[in-house]
Every structure is written in C-alpha cells, then in structure tokens.
Design a protein around this motif. Structure first.
Motif, short mmCIF file in Angstrom:
data_model
loop_
_atom_site.label_atom_id
_atom_site.label_comp_id
_atom_site.label_asym_id
_atom_site.label_seq_id
_atom_site.Cartn_x
_atom_site.Cartn_y
_atom_site.Cartn_z
N SER A 42 -38.64 29.16 -30.39
CA SER A 42 -38.93 27.94 -31.16
C SER A 42 -39.58 26.90 -30.26
N TYR A 86 -43.08 30.84 -35.11
CA TYR A 86 -42.03 30.38 -36.03
C TYR A 86 -41.53 31.56 -36.87
N GLU A 90 -37.77 33.02 -37.10
CA GLU A 90 -37.04 33.11 -38.38
C GLU A 90 -36.31 34.44 -38.53
N THR A 91 -36.86 35.52 -37.91
CA THR A 91 -36.19 36.83 -38.03
C THR A 91 -34.83 36.83 -37.33
N ILE A 94 -32.79 31.67 -38.15
CA ILE A 94 -32.92 30.20 -38.19
C ILE A 94 -34.07 29.87 -39.15
N SER A 95 -33.92 28.78 -39.91
CA SER A 95 -34.98 28.45 -40.86
C SER A 95 -36.06 27.60 -40.20
N ARG A 96 -37.24 27.63 -40.81
CA ARG A 96 -38.36 26.83 -40.29
C ARG A 96 -37.98 25.34 -40.30
N GLU A 97 -37.31 24.91 -41.40
CA GLU A 97 -36.93 23.49 -41.53
C GLU A 97 -36.02 23.07 -40.39
N LYS A 98 -35.07 23.94 -40.05
CA LYS A 98 -34.12 23.62 -38.98
C LYS A 98 -34.88 23.46 -37.65
N GLU A 303 -43.39 24.49 -53.82
CA GLU A 303 -42.13 24.91 -54.45
C GLU A 303 -42.26 24.94 -55.97
#
Ligand code: FAQ
Length: 316
Positions: A42, A86, A90-91, A94-98, A303
């Motif tokens: 990250s 990113y 994520e794999t 952890i989320s992208r937003e986090k 969304e």
C-alpha cells in the motif's frame, strides 16, 4: 490403522518459500507476513500516485508538444502502477477505502522522494534518471518476491519504469549538449535530486526494523544498503557519459571493494521528511485529500450505476 500425516500450515508456507513457489491469496500465511505485505504494497501504491504530483506540475510547461505527450504518458503510467498495486494489496483483505484513509490521515507512508519540489524542466530529467533509476534498482528484485499478486504486478511496472528512466536520461543528455544555461540548469537539478534519491532505498541496514524478516520471507531480496550501493555504482558511470558531476566530494572508485565509496547521507533530513516535515509533505497530502473529496460525485455515480445494473439483471 491407516496413519494420516498432518502438515501444519506454517510448514507448508515455509516449504513453499524454500522451494521458491509463490504464496497466493487463498493460501494460509502468517498474519505478520500478511501485514508486512499490506504495509509495503500500500505504501508503494501511495508512492506511485503521490509521485504523479511533482511531475504533473510540468505537463503544461514541458518545452514541446512531444515532451508534453511523453510526460503525460509517463504520469498516466504511474496512475496505472498505483492501480495494479492497490489491487494486489486488496487480495490480502484490505479495502481500497481503508488504504486511502491511511494515506490521508498520515498513518501510511509514501516515498520520501515525492516531498521535494520540481523547480525547473531539468528536474523532470533528473527524476527520470535518478528517481526512476532508484525505483528500478529496488523494484526489479521485487518481481521475484514471494507473494504472487505483488510479484506479477511488478513485472509490468518494471517494464514501464525502464522506459521512464531512459526518458529522463535522454532529457538530461539533450540539456547536457545544449547552451551553458541549459547545462547549468541540469547540473542544478542533479545536485538537488541526488541525495534524496539515495534516501529512497530506506534507512541503513543497521537501523532498518523490517529488512531481516522481509528477507527471510523473500519479500525483499536485497537489503537497503546493498541496493543503494548498486545504484551508486551505476550512476557514477552514467554521470560521466552525461557530463554531469554528482554532488559528493567523497565519491571515489575503490579498487579493493570493487565499488564506489560515497559520503555520509543526511539521515536527519530523511527522518524529518518521512515524519511529515519535508518541503512539500503538506502540499502533497492536501492535493490527495482534495482529489478524494472532488471525486465523491464520481464514486456516488459509479455506485448508482452499479445498483441500476444489478436491478436490471435481477429483473431480466
Ligand atoms: N520513504 O525497515 P525499513 C517510485 C520507512 S515508487 C518513506 O527499511 P522496509 C516510482 C518504511 O516504510 C517509490 N518511508 O522498511 C515512481 C518503514 O516505515 P513503517 C516507492 C520510508 O519496508 C517514480 C521505516 O521507514 N517504492 O519511485 C522510506 O523493509 C517516479 C523503516 O524502513 C517502493 O515503495 C522512504 N524512502 O523497506 C513514481 C518499493 N524508506 O512502514 C512516480 C517497495 C523506508 O514501519 C515518479 N518498498 N521508509 O512506518 C520497498 O522496497 C521497501 O518498503 C523500502 C523500505 C525499501 C522502501
């Protein structure tokens, strides 16, 4: 009675490392290995997108249409690198937003180098030659790191980085053959970017908390100091071809070690920069936070579109 051999998951993990097999997202892995990868990947991703800012500053001011197009393509490549990284992080759950949150609130680091300003066109050449050069030195071994998604992302990134490095070298070569003012501008850029580029490899091995364990896990294949030395050896030769000097009076070939000796690095400056007090830290983070806020309507629209598609698919 039939005996069933039970292999502990950590034994399977270590065995894979020994056999140079990749660890994949669904494989069992020790939690600290996962956390180390999340931290490193990250921070690497953040570096790519923060790294777009100093160069983006010159897209409209590049000296010709061709130079503008090349720089635009390079900056777009960095966005792509951020995206692959990113996605690789994520794999690990952890989320992208986090990750963005950690960048925006200062919890996650990004490379120290991007906290320095780009003052002249020659800085774009110096960044390509030195910063991309240091990045390649550090990142080629990462193509062999033990985590599959990270290693695979690095293969493509390195191909593009080597283009970037040549682009910077070519800008500096052109300036070195230009007017005395152009040569002076390029030498000034090399002087300002040399030491910060040396710092990109991280603290000396003796004060690097993560290196030993990351080497055991085959995330890192070389230590910070080993890579820094390789970088010095290559740049010292290339500087001669370019006709520029490196701003280090102690830089000298050492026939005994077979390497160039170099002078002391200002680690106080490095620590200031990675702790948020570099020349452009505030500006860089403000720019990233603003991009996040400005992008809110895009996230909302995406969304809403996804929800609409889902409803349509359910009705069909
Ligand atoms: N800047 O124990 P170590 C690019 C931190 S991409 C800031 O040695 P580690 C492309 C480190 O995170 C450039 N922080 O840590 C481009 C740790 O802090 P933490 C980025 C640094 O992870 C070009 C603490 O110090 N490349 O340039 C730095 O084993 C042009 C202790 O350090 C990567 O991220 C630093 N320079 O080794 C884009 C490559 N150095 O997390 C646009 C992948 C160290 O405990 C334009 N990363 N720190 O709070 C790596 O290879 C490693 O993470 C190292 C650090 C070698 C950077």
């Amino acid at each position: 009675m039939e005996t069933v051999e039970i292999t502990c998951p950590d034994q399977v993990f270590l065995d894979k490392l020994d056999r140079e097999l990749k660890i994949e997202p669904k494989d069992w892995m020790p939690e600290p290995y996962r956390q180390t990868l999340i931290r490193q990947i990250s921070q690497h991703a953040h570096s790519e997108i923060v790294g777009m800012l100093p160069e983006g500053n010159w897209i409209t001011r590049a000296p010709s249409l061709k130079r503008k197009a090349i720089l635009l393509a390079k900056v777009q490549d960095e966005a792509g690198h951020g995206l692959y990284l990113y996605a690789a992080a994520e794999t690990l759950g952890i989320s992208r937003e986090k990750m963005y949150q950690q960048l925006h609130n200062g919890k996650a680091k990004y490379s120290s180098i991007f906290n320095y300003p780009t003052l002249s066109w020659a800085d774009i050449g110096a960044i390509g030659w030195l910063v991309d050069g240091a990045a390649i030195m550090n990142q080629v071994p990462l193509c062999r790191n033990s985590y599959g998604p990270y290693a695979r992302a690095m293969v493509r990134i390195c191909k593009e980085e080597s283009f970037h490095q040549r682009q910077g070298f070519e800008i500096l070569l052109t300036l070195s053959r230009g007017t005395p003012q152009q040569r002076a501008m390029a030498q000034d850029a090399v002087n300002r970017w040399w030491w910060p580029s040396m710092m990109m490899f991280g603290p000396p091995d003796a004060s690097s908390p993560h290196t030993q364990q990351s080497m055991r896990w085959k995330i890192k294949r070389f230590t910070n100091d080993e890579l820094r030395q390789k970088f010095v050896d290559i740049c010292a030769e290339q500087a001669t071809i370019l006709g520029f000097s490196l701003p280090d009076p102690l830089l000298k070939w050492n026939a005994t070690t077979g390497h160039f000796d170099f002078g002391p690095i200002n680690w106080d400056e490095f620590n200031q920069v990675i702790n948020g007090n570099g020349p452009c830290n505030k500006e860089r983070l403000d720019a990233r936070r603003k991009a996040w806020d400005d992008g809110e309507w895009v996230r909302e629209a995406a969304e809403a579109h996804a929800a609409k598609q889902k409803t349509k698919a359910a009705a069909a």
